[in-house]
Design a protein around this motif. Structure first.
Motif, PDB file in Angstrom:
ATOM      1  N   PRO A  20     126.493 -34.197  62.966  1.00 37.29           N
ATOM      2  CA  PRO A  20     125.232 -34.433  63.675  1.00 37.29           C
ATOM      3  C   PRO A  20     124.624 -35.772  63.261  1.00 37.29           C
ATOM      4  CG  PRO A  20     124.934 -32.785  61.976  1.00 37.29           C
ATOM      5  CD  PRO A  20     126.395 -33.093  62.028  1.00 37.29           C
ATOM      6  N   THR A  21     123.887 -36.353  64.175  1.00 32.75           N
ATOM      7  CA  THR A  21     123.218 -37.616  63.889  1.00 32.75           C
ATOM      8  C   THR A  21     121.983 -37.349  63.028  1.00 32.75           C
ATOM      9  OG1 THR A  21     121.813 -37.480  65.843  1.00 32.75           O
ATOM     10  CG2 THR A  21     123.974 -38.546  66.105  1.00 32.75           C
ATOM     11  N   ASP A  22     121.410 -38.422  62.522  1.00 32.21           N
ATOM     12  CA  ASP A  22     120.198 -38.276  61.714  1.00 32.21           C
ATOM     13  C   ASP A  22     119.053 -37.697  62.537  1.00 32.21           C
ATOM     14  OD1 ASP A  22     121.428 -39.214  59.438  1.00 32.21           O
ATOM     15  OD2 ASP A  22     120.774 -41.300  59.745  1.00 32.21           O
ATOM     16  N   ALA A  23     118.966 -38.092  63.794  1.00 28.11           N
ATOM     17  CA  ALA A  23     117.905 -37.563  64.658  1.00 28.11           C
ATOM     18  C   ALA A  23     118.085 -36.064  64.883  1.00 28.11           C
ATOM     19  CB  ALA A  23     117.909 -38.302  65.985  1.00 28.11           C
ATOM     20  N   GLU A  24     119.326 -35.630  65.062  1.00 26.95           N
ATOM     21  CA  GLU A  24     119.584 -34.200  65.245  1.00 26.95           C
ATOM     22  C   GLU A  24     119.261 -33.416  63.976  1.00 26.95           C
ATOM     23  OE1 GLU A  24     123.175 -34.380  68.538  1.00 26.95           O
ATOM     24  OE2 GLU A  24     123.668 -34.532  66.415  1.00 26.95           O
ATOM     25  N   LEU A  25     119.601 -33.967  62.823  1.00 26.99           N
ATOM     26  CA  LEU A  25     119.271 -33.305  61.556  1.00 26.99           C
ATOM     27  C   LEU A  25     117.763 -33.216  61.353  1.00 26.99           C
ATOM     28  CD1 LEU A  25     121.976 -34.816  59.201  1.00 26.99           C
ATOM     29  CD2 LEU A  25     121.853 -32.482  60.056  1.00 26.99           C
ATOM     30  N   ASP A  26     117.043 -34.278  61.736  1.00 29.18           N
ATOM     31  CA  ASP A  26     115.580 -34.247  61.635  1.00 29.18           C
ATOM     32  C   ASP A  26     114.983 -33.192  62.565  1.00 29.18           C
ATOM     33  OD1 ASP A  26     115.643 -36.242  59.748  1.00 29.18           O
ATOM     34  OD2 ASP A  26     115.225 -37.857  61.189  1.00 29.18           O
ATOM     35  N   ALA A  27     115.544 -33.054  63.761  1.00 27.44           N
ATOM     36  CA  ALA A  27     115.051 -32.044  64.697  1.00 27.44           C
ATOM     37  C   ALA A  27     115.313 -30.640  64.161  1.00 27.44           C
ATOM     38  CB  ALA A  27     115.717 -32.225  66.059  1.00 27.44           C
ATOM     39  N   ILE A  28     116.470 -30.436  63.560  1.00 26.95           N
ATOM     40  CA  ILE A  28     116.795 -29.131  62.976  1.00 26.95           C
ATOM     41  C   ILE A  28     115.839 -28.822  61.834  1.00 26.95           C
ATOM     42  CG2 ILE A  28     118.521 -27.879  61.632  1.00 26.95           C
ATOM     43  CD1 ILE A  28     120.646 -29.376  63.326  1.00 26.95           C
TER      44      ILE A  28
END
Length: 87
Positions: A20-28
């Motif tokens: 996952p990208t950093d943005a996806e990890l932040d959303a999670i």
């Protein structure tokens, strides 16, 4: 025993890295309090499936439901508004 395999190539090619990208990890990470509160509510509901709901069980479900609502409210208040994202 017969083996079952796909006879056609996949419709979409998978990317080389499936991380996952950093943005996806932040959303999670931003959604985790809501997820954890919902898991707690499900645990309370599952615990009462095989027995009658008493005062303690009802209190536990109400408390868990309030935590879910509070977590959702906090997540909604943290989310940037669509107008701010455009600017």
């Amino acid at each position: 025993m017969k083996s079952i395999v796909a006879r056609q190539m996949g419709v979409t090619a998978l990317p080389a890295d499936l991380e996952p990208t950093d943005a996806e990890l932040d959303a999670i990470e931003a959604e985790m309090p809501v997820v954890l509160a919902e898991v707690e509510l499900l645990d309370a509901l599952i615990a009462l499936l095989d027995r009658p709901a008493g005062e303690f069980g009802g209190r536990r479900i109400r408390r868990a439901h309030r935590r879910v609502l509070a977590a959702r409210r906090a997540a909604a208040n943290k989310a940037p508004s669509p107008a701010a994202a455009v600017a």
